[in-house]
Design a protein around this motif. Structure first.
Motif, PDB file in Angstrom:
ATOM      1  N   HIS A  83       0.827  -1.204   0.000  1.00 30.85           N
ATOM      2  CA  HIS A  83       0.000   0.000   0.000  1.00 30.85           C
ATOM      3  C   HIS A  83       0.862   1.255   0.000  1.00 30.85           C
ATOM      4  N   SER A  84       1.910   1.276   0.796  1.00 29.96           N
ATOM      5  CA  SER A  84       2.802   2.439   0.830  1.00 29.96           C
ATOM      6  C   SER A  84       3.494   2.638  -0.511  1.00 29.96           C
ATOM      7  N   ALA A  85       3.943   1.529  -1.133  1.00 34.91           N
ATOM      8  CA  ALA A  85       4.597   1.629  -2.439  1.00 34.91           C
ATOM      9  C   ALA A  85       3.628   2.146  -3.493  1.00 34.91           C
ATOM     10  N   ARG A  86       2.371   1.757  -3.433  1.00 29.49           N
ATOM     11  CA  ARG A  86       1.394   2.254  -4.411  1.00 29.49           C
ATOM     12  C   ARG A  86       1.157   3.761  -4.226  1.00 29.49           C
ATOM     13  N   GLN A  87       1.127   4.243  -2.971  1.00 31.51           N
ATOM     14  CA  GLN A  87       0.912   5.661  -2.737  1.00 31.51           C
ATOM     15  C   GLN A  87       2.084   6.501  -3.263  1.00 31.51           C
ATOM     16  N   ASP A 107       3.626   0.199 -12.733  1.00 26.32           N
ATOM     17  CA  ASP A 107       3.886  -0.708 -13.855  1.00 26.32           C
ATOM     18  C   ASP A 107       5.113  -1.555 -13.529  1.00 26.32           C
ATOM     19  N   GLY A 108       5.443  -2.490 -14.441  1.00 27.77           N
ATOM     20  CA  GLY A 108       6.594  -3.327 -14.257  1.00 27.77           C
ATOM     21  C   GLY A 108       6.248  -4.693 -13.672  1.00 27.77           C
ATOM     22  N   PRO A 109       7.248  -5.545 -13.503  1.00 31.37           N
ATOM     23  CA  PRO A 109       7.003  -6.900 -12.959  1.00 31.37           C
ATOM     24  C   PRO A 109       6.436  -6.876 -11.548  1.00 31.37           C
ATOM     25  N   PHE A 110       6.895  -5.920 -10.733  1.00 34.36           N
ATOM     26  CA  PHE A 110       6.395  -5.876  -9.367  1.00 34.36           C
ATOM     27  C   PHE A 110       4.889  -5.581  -9.340  1.00 34.36           C
ATOM     28  N   ALA A 111       4.424  -4.730 -10.232  1.00 36.22           N
ATOM     29  CA  ALA A 111       3.004  -4.408 -10.305  1.00 36.22           C
ATOM     30  C   ALA A 111       2.181  -5.649 -10.679  1.00 36.22           C
TER      31      ALA A 111
END
Length: 253
Positions: free
Chosen positions: A162-166, A172-176
């Motif tokens: 959640h923090s990374a999305r904010q 985008d990318g593999p992590f997404a």
């Protein structure tokens, strides 16, 4: 030529006729047909019997019952047979009357037993239905508890996502793609994420960590409103795994 007897009458043996007792059939009931004779028929039968005794070779066919030994004996025998028949019929009638009563009792007993067995079957069926519902309900509850415990163990990871999305790191990318797969899997298991900016504050599902004065609120807000989601909340079925941790603000008067 016949000689007069003591009574002044000629004896049959003097005329050369048959000797012996004279039998006259005076019965009012025909022993062969069972029909009732009238007085005229009884008299004719007696005359035929007398004619047969006077000339046994020229007489016609003997009258019915003429060869009986004695009418009194026959009457006694008939009366005895009738009494036996009446008694026998009475016994048979009593037995016939008793059989339906026994049969009716047996039918009533069988019907009562069948009704009791049917009631037992219905009670067992109702108990089985209640047992199955209780098992299904407990199974669903146990499933929610298991998923909730797993989700609770994954909360630190989900908070980091959640923090990374904010901060825009999960755009985008593999992590997404990995994050999307993880959240889809949790959603299929019944996990629900809630808590968003603009929601009306609900103490049942929200945990207010701070109050922000003079915050921008949506147009028309009249109640305490969520202005920032610090950590989202999660729920599995009816179980609240964690309340959403938020910052709130009050509308200005």
């Amino acid at each position: 030529m016949s000689q007069p007897n003591g009574a002044g009458e000629a004896r049959p043996e003097d005329e050369g006729g048959p000797t012996g007792p004279v039998i006259r059939d005076k019965r009012k009931v025909d022993p062969q047909t069972g029909a009732v004779r009238d007085a005229r028929a009884a008299q004719q039968a007696g005359e035929q019997t007398d004619a047969a005794l006077e000339d046994p070779f020229d007489a016609g066919p003997p009258a019915p019952g003429a060869d009986d030994v004695g009418s009194d004996d026959v009457d006694d025998a008939d009366e005895g047979a009738d009494v036996d028949a009446v008694q026998r019929d009475g016994v048979e009638s009593a037995e016939v009357q008793d059989e339906p009563v026994d049969s009716q009792d047996e039918v009533s007993s069988d019907a009562r037993m069948a009704a009791e067995r049917l009631e037992d079957l219905r009670r067992l069926q109702a108990e089985f239905v209640n047992y199955r519902r209780r098992i299904d309900r407990d199974r669903a509850k146990d499933r929610d508890v298991t998923i909730g415990e797993t989700l609770e163990a994954m909360l630190p990871v989900l908070d980091d996502i959640h923090s990374a999305r904010q901060h825009g790191d999960v755009s985008d990318g593999p992590f997404a793609a990995i994050v999307d797969k993880l959240e889809s899997t949790l959603g299929r298991q019944g996990a629900v994420l809630f808590g968003a900016v603009g929601d009306t504050f609900d103490p049942a599902v929200h945990e207010a960590l701070m109050h922000v004065p003079d915050a921008d609120l949506p147009d028309g807000a009249t109640e305490t409103t969520v202005v920032q989601v610090i950590q989202p909340g999660f729920q599995v079925g009816e179980r609240l795994v964690r309340a959403a941790r938020v910052a709130v603000a009050d509308p200005t008067e």
